[in-house]
Motif scaffolding. Sequence first.
Motif, mmCIF file in Angstrom:
data_model
loop_
_atom_site.group_PDB
_atom_site.id
_atom_site.type_symbol
_atom_site.label_atom_id
_atom_site.label_comp_id
_atom_site.label_asym_id
_atom_site.label_seq_id
_atom_site.Cartn_x
_atom_site.Cartn_y
_atom_site.Cartn_z
ATOM 1 N N PRO A 7 68.815 45.745 40.189
ATOM 2 C CA PRO A 7 68.628 46.199 38.809
ATOM 3 C C PRO A 7 67.334 46.984 38.639
ATOM 4 C CG PRO A 7 68.138 43.868 38.995
ATOM 5 C CD PRO A 7 68.691 44.301 40.325
ATOM 6 N N LYS A 8 67.402 47.953 37.743
ATOM 7 C CA LYS A 8 66.222 48.735 37.414
ATOM 8 C C LYS A 8 65.578 48.119 36.182
ATOM 9 C CE LYS A 8 67.141 53.018 37.263
ATOM 10 N NZ LYS A 8 67.356 54.424 36.924
ATOM 11 N N PRO A 9 64.298 47.747 36.257
ATOM 12 C CA PRO A 9 63.656 47.117 35.099
ATOM 13 C C PRO A 9 63.454 48.085 33.943
ATOM 14 C CG PRO A 9 62.088 47.399 36.904
ATOM 15 C CD PRO A 9 63.417 47.847 37.409
ATOM 16 N N THR A 10 63.557 47.532 32.738
ATOM 17 C CA THR A 10 63.258 48.288 31.528
ATOM 18 C C THR A 10 61.732 48.429 31.425
ATOM 19 O OG1 THR A 10 63.036 46.317 30.158
ATOM 20 C CG2 THR A 10 65.270 47.262 30.370
ATOM 21 N N PRO A 11 61.231 49.252 30.505
ATOM 22 C CA PRO A 11 59.774 49.344 30.333
ATOM 23 C C PRO A 11 59.123 47.985 30.014
ATOM 24 C CG PRO A 11 60.808 51.228 29.311
ATOM 25 C CD PRO A 11 61.923 50.308 29.748
ATOM 26 N N ALA A 12 59.757 47.180 29.168
ATOM 27 C CA ALA A 12 59.198 45.858 28.844
ATOM 28 C C ALA A 12 59.207 44.953 30.077
ATOM 29 C CB ALA A 12 59.981 45.212 27.706
ATOM 30 N N GLU A 13 60.258 45.053 30.872
ATOM 31 C CA GLU A 13 60.328 44.244 32.088
ATOM 32 C C GLU A 13 59.289 44.689 33.101
ATOM 33 O OE1 GLU A 13 65.093 43.137 31.798
ATOM 34 O OE2 GLU A 13 64.459 44.871 32.998
ATOM 35 N N LEU A 17 56.468 42.497 34.861
ATOM 36 C CA LEU A 17 56.318 42.469 36.317
ATOM 37 C C LEU A 17 54.874 42.769 36.722
ATOM 38 C CD1 LEU A 17 59.623 44.224 37.460
ATOM 39 C CD2 LEU A 17 58.952 41.843 37.898
ATOM 40 N N ARG A 18 54.255 43.753 36.059
ATOM 41 C CA ARG A 18 52.848 44.071 36.375
ATOM 42 C C ARG A 18 51.962 42.851 36.144
ATOM 43 N NH1 ARG A 18 54.219 49.246 34.363
ATOM 44 N NH2 ARG A 18 53.642 48.710 32.252
ATOM 45 N N TYR A 71 57.780 31.057 37.523
ATOM 46 C CA TYR A 71 58.489 32.299 37.829
ATOM 47 C C TYR A 71 57.657 33.141 38.794
ATOM 48 C CZ TYR A 71 61.666 31.437 33.896
ATOM 49 O OH TYR A 71 62.591 30.898 33.045
ATOM 50 N N ALA A 72 58.364 33.848 39.663
ATOM 51 C CA ALA A 72 57.715 34.770 40.602
ATOM 52 C C ALA A 72 58.588 36.027 40.701
ATOM 53 C CB ALA A 72 57.570 34.117 41.968
ATOM 54 N N VAL A 73 57.968 37.122 41.051
ATOM 55 C CA VAL A 73 58.741 38.362 41.204
ATOM 56 C C VAL A 73 59.669 38.225 42.402
ATOM 57 C CG1 VAL A 73 57.049 39.859 40.078
ATOM 58 C CG2 VAL A 73 56.889 39.460 42.515
ATOM 59 N N ALA A 74 60.831 38.818 42.293
ATOM 60 C CA ALA A 74 61.818 38.747 43.362
ATOM 61 C C ALA A 74 61.624 39.864 44.383
ATOM 62 C CB ALA A 74 63.231 38.814 42.779
ATOM 63 N N GLN A 75 60.885 40.903 44.010
ATOM 64 C CA GLN A 75 60.680 42.045 44.893
ATOM 65 C C GLN A 75 59.204 42.433 44.851
ATOM 66 O OE1 GLN A 75 63.097 45.431 43.855
ATOM 67 N NE2 GLN A 75 62.849 46.371 45.849
ATOM 68 N N ALA A 76 58.650 42.712 46.012
ATOM 69 C CA ALA A 76 57.237 43.097 46.106
ATOM 70 C C ALA A 76 56.977 44.372 45.297
ATOM 71 C CB ALA A 76 56.845 43.317 47.563
ATOM 72 N N GLN A 77 55.766 44.476 44.779
ATOM 73 C CA GLN A 77 55.393 45.612 43.936
ATOM 74 C C GLN A 77 55.632 46.939 44.653
ATOM 75 O OE1 GLN A 77 51.311 45.508 42.587
ATOM 76 N NE2 GLN A 77 51.587 47.245 41.236
ATOM 77 N N ARG A 78 55.162 47.058 45.857
ATOM 78 C CA ARG A 78 55.281 48.334 46.586
ATOM 79 C C ARG A 78 56.752 48.693 46.816
ATOM 80 N NH1 ARG A 78 51.211 49.768 51.246
ATOM 81 N NH2 ARG A 78 50.010 50.191 49.397
ATOM 82 N N SER A 79 57.559 47.699 47.121
ATOM 83 C CA SER A 79 58.986 47.922 47.365
ATOM 84 C C SER A 79 59.687 48.415 46.101
ATOM 85 C CB SER A 79 59.619 46.625 47.869
ATOM 86 O OG SER A 79 60.997 46.766 47.995
ATOM 87 N N LEU A 80 59.431 47.759 44.977
ATOM 88 C CA LEU A 80 60.052 48.182 43.714
ATOM 89 C C LEU A 80 59.552 49.560 43.306
ATOM 90 C CD1 LEU A 80 61.865 47.633 41.276
ATOM 91 C CD2 LEU A 80 59.911 46.532 40.184
ATOM 92 N N GLN A 81 58.259 49.799 43.437
ATOM 93 C CA GLN A 81 57.727 51.105 43.074
ATOM 94 C C GLN A 81 58.342 52.210 43.933
ATOM 95 O OE1 GLN A 81 53.528 50.271 43.451
ATOM 96 N NE2 GLN A 81 53.296 50.005 41.239
#
Length: 128
Positions: A7-13, A17-18, A71-81
């Motif tokens: 899934p692609k996160p919305t701006p609020a998501e 995540l940040r 809660y924790a992020v499911a995908q690393a920041q660099r990977s999602l970016q």
Amino acid sequence: MPMPRQPKPTPAELELLRTLWQLGPSTVKQVHEAQQRERPELAYANVLRLMQIMHGKGLLKRDERQRSHVYAVAQAQRSLQSRLLDDLIHKAFSGSGKALVMAALRSDKVSDAERAEIQQFLEDTRDE
């Protein structure tokens, strides 16, 4: 069998995540407190609901072993970016990374210090 689309996160998501990338695994209360520094009007219930939605979408993982779920992020920041950047390059710049970089450098969002850092990076990686 093709891999399922992530899934692609919305701006609020993305904003949430940040916060989680900065905090690490956190409770809803911790995320709410961190986000309230920027947005004092933000209600706890809104953060809770958004985190539940993100968990359902697979953007967050949830550890339910404690009373307050963590809660924790499911995908690393660099990977999602990287995934979002690839999508942007494909959709907005006809697949051209050069066009993206040139557009970014033409914008007023890149400071002189950032330009110098980019120039240094290019010089450092020229011989690699």
